[in-house]
Design a protein around this motif. Structure first.
Motif, PDB file in Angstrom:
ATOM      1  N   ASP A  72       3.490   4.140  30.271  1.00  0.00           N
ATOM      2  CA  ASP A  72       4.595   4.800  29.583  1.00  0.00           C
ATOM      3  C   ASP A  72       4.221   6.204  29.121  1.00  0.00           C
ATOM      4  OD1 ASP A  72       6.453   2.738  29.832  1.00  0.00           O
ATOM      5  OD2 ASP A  72       5.622   1.695  28.099  1.00  0.00           O
ATOM      6  N   ASN A  73       3.036   6.626  29.463  1.00  0.00           N
ATOM      7  CA  ASN A  73       2.574   7.946  29.057  1.00  0.00           C
ATOM      8  C   ASN A  73       2.847   8.927  30.179  1.00  0.00           C
ATOM      9  OD1 ASN A  73       0.855  10.253  28.754  1.00  0.00           O
ATOM     10  ND2 ASN A  73      -0.302   9.106  27.218  1.00  0.00           N
ATOM     11  N   GLU A  74       3.732   9.899  29.915  1.00  0.00           N
ATOM     12  CA  GLU A  74       4.114  10.839  30.976  1.00  0.00           C
ATOM     13  C   GLU A  74       2.931  11.653  31.488  1.00  0.00           C
ATOM     14  OE1 GLU A  74       5.415  12.571  27.034  1.00  0.00           O
ATOM     15  OE2 GLU A  74       5.974  10.764  28.085  1.00  0.00           O
ATOM     16  N   ARG A  75       1.938  11.910  30.622  1.00  0.00           N
ATOM     17  CA  ARG A  75       0.755  12.647  31.089  1.00  0.00           C
ATOM     18  C   ARG A  75       0.041  11.878  32.196  1.00  0.00           C
ATOM     19  NH1 ARG A  75      -1.614  16.700  27.166  1.00  0.00           N
ATOM     20  NH2 ARG A  75      -0.255  16.588  25.378  1.00  0.00           N
ATOM     21  N   VAL A  76      -0.165  10.617  31.966  1.00  0.00           N
ATOM     22  CA  VAL A  76      -0.873   9.791  32.953  1.00  0.00           C
ATOM     23  C   VAL A  76      -0.060   9.699  34.239  1.00  0.00           C
ATOM     24  CG1 VAL A  76      -1.762   7.477  33.434  1.00  0.00           C
ATOM     25  CG2 VAL A  76      -2.107   8.494  31.173  1.00  0.00           C
ATOM     26  N   ILE A  77       1.234   9.459  34.117  1.00  0.00           N
ATOM     27  CA  ILE A  77       2.101   9.348  35.296  1.00  0.00           C
ATOM     28  C   ILE A  77       2.061  10.634  36.113  1.00  0.00           C
ATOM     29  CG2 ILE A  77       4.526   9.219  36.027  1.00  0.00           C
ATOM     30  CD1 ILE A  77       4.912   7.175  33.722  1.00  0.00           C
ATOM     31  N   VAL A  78       2.245  11.759  35.444  1.00  0.00           N
ATOM     32  CA  VAL A  78       2.280  13.045  36.146  1.00  0.00           C
ATOM     33  C   VAL A  78       0.930  13.341  36.794  1.00  0.00           C
ATOM     34  CG1 VAL A  78       2.495  15.539  35.819  1.00  0.00           C
ATOM     35  CG2 VAL A  78       4.174  13.996  34.792  1.00  0.00           C
ATOM     36  N   LEU A  79      -0.150  13.113  36.078  1.00  0.00           N
ATOM     37  CA  LEU A  79      -1.470  13.408  36.639  1.00  0.00           C
ATOM     38  C   LEU A  79      -1.772  12.527  37.849  1.00  0.00           C
ATOM     39  CD1 LEU A  79      -3.534  14.053  33.384  1.00  0.00           C
ATOM     40  CD2 LEU A  79      -2.708  15.742  35.033  1.00  0.00           C
ATOM     41  N   LEU A  80      -1.441  11.245  37.776  1.00  0.00           N
ATOM     42  CA  LEU A  80      -1.690  10.355  38.913  1.00  0.00           C
ATOM     43  C   LEU A  80      -0.842  10.742  40.124  1.00  0.00           C
ATOM     44  CD1 LEU A  80      -2.056   6.853  37.224  1.00  0.00           C
ATOM     45  CD2 LEU A  80      -3.793   8.087  38.537  1.00  0.00           C
ATOM     46  N   ILE A  81       0.416  11.060  39.898  1.00  0.00           N
ATOM     47  CA  ILE A  81       1.271  11.451  41.027  1.00  0.00           C
ATOM     48  C   ILE A  81       0.809  12.789  41.586  1.00  0.00           C
ATOM     49  CG2 ILE A  81       3.617  12.094  41.716  1.00  0.00           C
ATOM     50  CD1 ILE A  81       4.633   9.837  39.900  1.00  0.00           C
ATOM     51  N   HIS A  82       0.425  13.716  40.721  1.00  0.00           N
ATOM     52  CA  HIS A  82      -0.071  15.013  41.181  1.00  0.00           C
ATOM     53  C   HIS A  82      -1.325  14.832  42.041  1.00  0.00           C
ATOM     54  CE1 HIS A  82      -2.010  18.985  40.960  1.00  0.00           C
ATOM     55  NE2 HIS A  82      -0.790  19.467  40.766  1.00  0.00           N
ATOM     56  N   ILE A  83      -2.258  14.018  41.600  1.00  0.00           N
ATOM     57  CA  ILE A  83      -3.482  13.755  42.369  1.00  0.00           C
ATOM     58  C   ILE A  83      -3.130  13.191  43.734  1.00  0.00           C
ATOM     59  CG2 ILE A  83      -5.494  12.205  42.510  1.00  0.00           C
ATOM     60  CD1 ILE A  83      -5.694  12.564  39.401  1.00  0.00           C
ATOM     61  N   ASN A  84      -2.190  12.257  43.765  1.00  0.00           N
ATOM     62  CA  ASN A  84      -1.783  11.654  45.032  1.00  0.00           C
ATOM     63  C   ASN A  84      -1.056  12.661  45.923  1.00  0.00           C
ATOM     64  OD1 ASN A  84      -2.488   8.675  45.300  1.00  0.00           O
ATOM     65  ND2 ASN A  84      -1.800   8.842  43.174  1.00  0.00           N
ATOM     66  N   CYS A  85      -0.231  13.520  45.333  1.00  0.00           N
ATOM     67  CA  CYS A  85       0.426  14.565  46.131  1.00  0.00           C
ATOM     68  C   CYS A  85      -0.627  15.473  46.763  1.00  0.00           C
ATOM     69  CB  CYS A  85       1.379  15.393  45.276  1.00  0.00           C
ATOM     70  SG  CYS A  85       2.951  14.587  44.944  1.00  0.00           S
TER      71      CYS A  85
ATOM     72  N   ILE B 238       6.426  19.919  40.414  1.00  0.00           N
ATOM     73  CA  ILE B 238       5.422  18.919  40.028  1.00  0.00           C
ATOM     74  C   ILE B 238       4.208  19.622  39.433  1.00  0.00           C
ATOM     75  CG2 ILE B 238       3.734  17.267  40.978  1.00  0.00           C
ATOM     76  CD1 ILE B 238       5.990  16.369  42.919  1.00  0.00           C
ATOM     77  N   ASN B 239       3.780  20.699  40.060  1.00  0.00           N
ATOM     78  CA  ASN B 239       2.613  21.424  39.563  1.00  0.00           C
ATOM     79  C   ASN B 239       2.885  22.076  38.212  1.00  0.00           C
ATOM     80  OD1 ASN B 239      -0.147  21.987  40.222  1.00  0.00           O
ATOM     81  ND2 ASN B 239       0.449  24.125  40.392  1.00  0.00           N
ATOM     82  N   THR B 240       4.095  22.613  38.045  1.00  0.00           N
ATOM     83  CA  THR B 240       4.464  23.232  36.770  1.00  0.00           C
ATOM     84  C   THR B 240       4.453  22.199  35.643  1.00  0.00           C
ATOM     85  OG1 THR B 240       5.818  24.879  37.903  1.00  0.00           O
ATOM     86  CG2 THR B 240       6.307  24.495  35.574  1.00  0.00           C
ATOM     87  N   ILE B 241       5.043  21.041  35.903  1.00  0.00           N
ATOM     88  CA  ILE B 241       5.073  19.969  34.893  1.00  0.00           C
ATOM     89  C   ILE B 241       3.658  19.484  34.613  1.00  0.00           C
ATOM     90  CG2 ILE B 241       5.837  17.602  34.442  1.00  0.00           C
ATOM     91  CD1 ILE B 241       8.397  18.325  36.086  1.00  0.00           C
ATOM     92  N   ARG B 242       2.873  19.315  35.675  1.00  0.00           N
ATOM     93  CA  ARG B 242       1.485  18.862  35.519  1.00  0.00           C
ATOM     94  C   ARG B 242       0.704  19.843  34.650  1.00  0.00           C
ATOM     95  NH1 ARG B 242      -3.321  21.221  36.204  1.00  0.00           N
ATOM     96  NH2 ARG B 242      -4.982  19.777  36.607  1.00  0.00           N
TER      97      ARG B 242
ATOM     98  N   THR C 100      10.074  11.699  34.898  1.00  0.00           N
ATOM     99  CA  THR C 100       9.079  12.413  35.706  1.00  0.00           C
ATOM    100  C   THR C 100       8.652  11.565  36.898  1.00  0.00           C
ATOM    101  OG1 THR C 100       7.317  11.654  34.243  1.00  0.00           O
ATOM    102  CG2 THR C 100       8.203  13.832  33.832  1.00  0.00           C
ATOM    103  N   GLN C 101       8.466  10.286  36.667  1.00  0.00           N
ATOM    104  CA  GLN C 101       8.058   9.403  37.764  1.00  0.00           C
ATOM    105  C   GLN C 101       9.133   9.357  38.847  1.00  0.00           C
ATOM    106  OE1 GLN C 101       7.058   5.403  36.599  1.00  0.00           O
ATOM    107  NE2 GLN C 101       6.421   4.827  38.654  1.00  0.00           N
ATOM    108  N   PHE C 102      10.365   9.269  38.446  1.00  0.00           N
ATOM    109  CA  PHE C 102      11.471   9.210  39.404  1.00  0.00           C
ATOM    110  C   PHE C 102      11.481  10.449  40.295  1.00  0.00           C
ATOM    111  CE2 PHE C 102      15.695  10.530  40.642  1.00  0.00           C
ATOM    112  CZ  PHE C 102      16.171   9.404  41.281  1.00  0.00           C
ATOM    113  N   CYS C 103      11.494  11.623  39.680  1.00  0.00           N
ATOM    114  CA  CYS C 103      11.572  12.865  40.451  1.00  0.00           C
ATOM    115  C   CYS C 103      10.362  13.048  41.350  1.00  0.00           C
ATOM    116  CB  CYS C 103      11.700  14.052  39.512  1.00  0.00           C
ATOM    117  SG  CYS C 103      13.282  14.088  38.654  1.00  0.00           S
ATOM    118  N   MET C 104       9.201  12.779  40.827  1.00  0.00           N
ATOM    119  CA  MET C 104       7.988  12.986  41.606  1.00  0.00           C
ATOM    120  C   MET C 104       7.840  11.961  42.723  1.00  0.00           C
ATOM    121  SD  MET C 104       5.352  14.122  38.681  1.00  0.00           S
ATOM    122  CE  MET C 104       5.594  15.650  37.795  1.00  0.00           C
ATOM    123  N   ASN C 105       8.357  10.750  42.506  1.00  0.00           N
ATOM    124  CA  ASN C 105       8.261   9.725  43.543  1.00  0.00           C
ATOM    125  C   ASN C 105       9.035  10.104  44.801  1.00  0.00           C
ATOM    126  OD1 ASN C 105       6.504   7.753  42.711  1.00  0.00           O
ATOM    127  ND2 ASN C 105       8.033   6.708  41.487  1.00  0.00           N
ATOM    128  N   ASN C 106      10.146  10.781  44.647  1.00  0.00           N
ATOM    129  CA  ASN C 106      10.893  11.213  45.836  1.00  0.00           C
ATOM    130  C   ASN C 106      10.036  12.125  46.704  1.00  0.00           C
ATOM    131  OD1 ASN C 106      13.288   9.837  45.529  1.00  0.00           O
ATOM    132  ND2 ASN C 106      14.216  11.421  44.281  1.00  0.00           N
TER     133      ASN C 106
END
Length: 183
Positions: free
Chosen positions: A43-56, A107-111, A148-154
């Motif tokens: 539920d922590n947006e920092r963790v979600i964004v960082l993990l998705i960014h790493i995967n991107c 994604i990078n800006t949010i990250r 954030t997870q929704f947008c980045m998942n697309n």
């Protein structure tokens, strides 16, 4: 679009993920599931964004390899290209389209906002989420972490899907190729 709107009205995020997955190549679904599993209870947006960014970024590297950029032959300087350099190169070679390029910039800006500030500006983050377009009005009632997870998942699902042919042997083969290229 109608199906996604319906899923979001019910705030059924898991059903949305299943819908995204159905649109993906069968070879890409497993790795998408693995990434989502890491985020399922987060539920922590920092963790979600960082993990998705790493995967991107991992899939940006993968797309570079798939399109003939031999990462093993790059100089040390080039091997350490940052996320934006890789994104720009893929876009300039028409490997990713303008929407994906813009989403990757967001994604990078949010990250960067979440990674470099003790107190992130949630209004700024939500304004950037709105720039993802299509579904922003429907996700606005979700918690920030899920927005954030929704947008980045697309965007992530697009990158994974582009790698589907390399994933046919399994994600471990692709991971090995990427790891070998770092040596």
């Amino acid at each position: 679009m109608e199906k996604i709107e319906e899923l979001l009205k019910d705030e059924n995020f898991e059903e949305f993920l299943n819908h995204v997955k159905k649109e993906m190549d069968v070879n890409a679904r497993g790795i998408f599931d693995e990434i989502q599993q890491e985020l399922v209870d987060e539920d922590n947006e920092r963790v979600i964004v960082l993990l998705i960014h790493i995967n991107c970024e991992f899939f940006l590297n993968s797309l570079l390899m798939k399109n003939g950029f031999d990462l093993t032959r790059l100089s040390n300087f080039e091997r350490n290209w940052n996320y934006n350099k890789k994104r720009e190169l893929l876009w300039s070679k028409n490997i990713i389209d303008e929407k994906v390029n813009n989403d990757l910039m967001l994604i990078n800006t949010i990250r960067n906002d979440l990674a470099h500030k003790l107190t992130p500006d949630t209004t700024k983050i939500q304004n950037n989420i709105k720039k993802f377009g299509d579904y922003s009005e429907f996700i606005s009632k979700l918690p920030l972490a899920r927005q954030t997870q929704f947008c980045m998942n697309n965007t992530l699902s697009y990158l994974i899907n582009e790698m589907a042919d390399m994933l046919s042997d399994g994600a471990s083969v692709l991971l090995k190729k990427i790891e070998d290229s770092k040596d």
